[in-house]
Design a protein around this motif. Sequence first.
Motif, PDB file in Angstrom:
ATOM      1  N   UNK A  28     -34.098 -19.010  10.142  1.00 13.38           N
ATOM      2  CA  UNK A  28     -35.114 -18.958  11.196  1.00 13.38           C
ATOM      3  C   UNK A  28     -34.529 -19.431  12.514  1.00 13.38           C
ATOM      4  N   UNK A  29     -33.666 -20.423  12.450  1.00 11.95           N
ATOM      5  CA  UNK A  29     -33.029 -20.959  13.653  1.00 11.95           C
ATOM      6  C   UNK A  29     -32.150 -19.954  14.361  1.00 11.95           C
ATOM      7  N   UNK A  30     -31.545 -19.052  13.608  1.00 11.23           N
ATOM      8  CA  UNK A  30     -30.698 -18.030  14.231  1.00 11.23           C
ATOM      9  C   UNK A  30     -31.500 -17.177  15.194  1.00 11.23           C
ATOM     10  N   UNK A  31     -32.673 -16.730  14.782  1.00 12.87           N
ATOM     11  CA  UNK A  31     -33.486 -15.907  15.692  1.00 12.87           C
ATOM     12  C   UNK A  31     -34.125 -16.743  16.793  1.00 12.87           C
ATOM     13  N   UNK A  32     -34.452 -17.985  16.498  1.00 11.25           N
ATOM     14  CA  UNK A  32     -35.057 -18.855  17.506  1.00 11.25           C
ATOM     15  C   UNK A  32     -34.057 -19.300  18.567  1.00 11.25           C
ATOM     16  N   UNK A  33     -32.767 -19.155  18.269  1.00 14.83           N
ATOM     17  CA  UNK A  33     -31.739 -19.619  19.204  1.00 14.83           C
ATOM     18  C   UNK A  33     -31.317 -18.550  20.205  1.00 14.83           C
ATOM     19  N   UNK A  34     -32.051 -17.461  20.289  1.00 17.36           N
ATOM     20  CA  UNK A  34     -31.664 -16.355  21.178  1.00 17.36           C
ATOM     21  C   UNK A  34     -31.437 -16.826  22.612  1.00 17.36           C
ATOM     22  N   UNK A  35     -32.324 -17.637  23.144  1.00 17.07           N
ATOM     23  CA  UNK A  35     -32.169 -18.132  24.513  1.00 17.07           C
ATOM     24  C   UNK A  35     -30.970 -19.081  24.595  1.00 17.07           C
ATOM     25  N   UNK A  36     -30.776 -19.901  23.584  1.00 13.86           N
ATOM     26  CA  UNK A  36     -29.653 -20.852  23.558  1.00 13.86           C
ATOM     27  C   UNK A  36     -28.314 -20.125  23.606  1.00 13.86           C
ATOM     28  N   UNK A  37     -28.278 -18.949  22.967  1.00 11.14           N
ATOM     29  CA  UNK A  37     -27.039 -18.193  22.849  1.00 11.14           C
ATOM     30  C   UNK A  37     -26.494 -17.740  24.197  1.00 11.14           C
ATOM     31  N   UNK A  38     -27.342 -17.670  25.183  1.00  8.46           N
ATOM     32  CA  UNK A  38     -26.898 -17.266  26.516  1.00  8.46           C
ATOM     33  C   UNK A  38     -25.776 -18.169  27.018  1.00  8.46           C
ATOM     34  N   UNK A  39     -25.889 -19.449  26.787  1.00  6.76           N
ATOM     35  CA  UNK A  39     -24.869 -20.407  27.241  1.00  6.76           C
ATOM     36  C   UNK A  39     -23.985 -20.905  26.101  1.00  6.76           C
ATOM     37  N   UNK A  40     -24.598 -21.137  24.930  1.00  9.31           N
ATOM     38  CA  UNK A  40     -23.888 -21.774  23.827  1.00  9.31           C
ATOM     39  C   UNK A  40     -23.279 -20.781  22.844  1.00  9.31           C
ATOM     40  N   UNK A  41     -23.498 -19.496  23.058  1.00  3.89           N
ATOM     41  CA  UNK A  41     -22.933 -18.474  22.190  1.00  3.89           C
ATOM     42  C   UNK A  41     -23.711 -18.297  20.899  1.00  3.89           C
ATOM     43  N   UNK A  42     -23.570 -17.136  20.254  1.00  2.00           N
ATOM     44  CA  UNK A  42     -24.331 -16.837  19.047  1.00  2.00           C
ATOM     45  C   UNK A  42     -24.059 -17.777  17.879  1.00  2.00           C
ATOM     46  N   UNK A  43     -22.850 -18.305  17.793  1.00  2.00           N
ATOM     47  CA  UNK A  43     -22.520 -19.214  16.696  1.00  2.00           C
ATOM     48  C   UNK A  43     -22.231 -20.625  17.184  1.00  2.00           C
ATOM     49  N   UNK A  44     -22.571 -20.896  18.429  1.00  2.00           N
ATOM     50  CA  UNK A  44     -22.385 -22.247  18.966  1.00  2.00           C
ATOM     51  C   UNK A  44     -21.082 -22.464  19.680  1.00  2.00           C
TER      52      UNK A  44
END
Length: 110
Positions: A28-44
């Motif tokens: 669930x966190x993978x889809x919820x992290x869409x906005x985070x991925x803009x700066x932190x990348x898809x896998x962190x």
Amino acid sequence: MNKTYITLAAALLSSVPAIAFSAGNAAAGQSKSAVCQTCHGPTGKSIQPIYPNLGGQHADYLVKSLKAYRDGSRQNAIMNGFAANLSDTDIEDISAWYASQKGLTEIEHK
């Protein structure tokens, strides 16, 4: 059970500090992290050196950090705004996603 045994067990258990475990759902966190991925990348793994890498970070640290951004006790103009709308479940799920990724123990050589 013997009353003394129960009293002793209760005393021992009360002396152990409570440990908060993140019970987030990484999927669930993978889809919820869409906005985070803009700066932190898809896998962190951050896309720019100015943003911290989150992949492999301890989930409890990520939970604590996001909650601090949300309540304003940790200040960052960008993160305070993003975290403000996250529920506790969102925070735990996103933290579980990034914690499940590779990164914290890896050394990158350039």
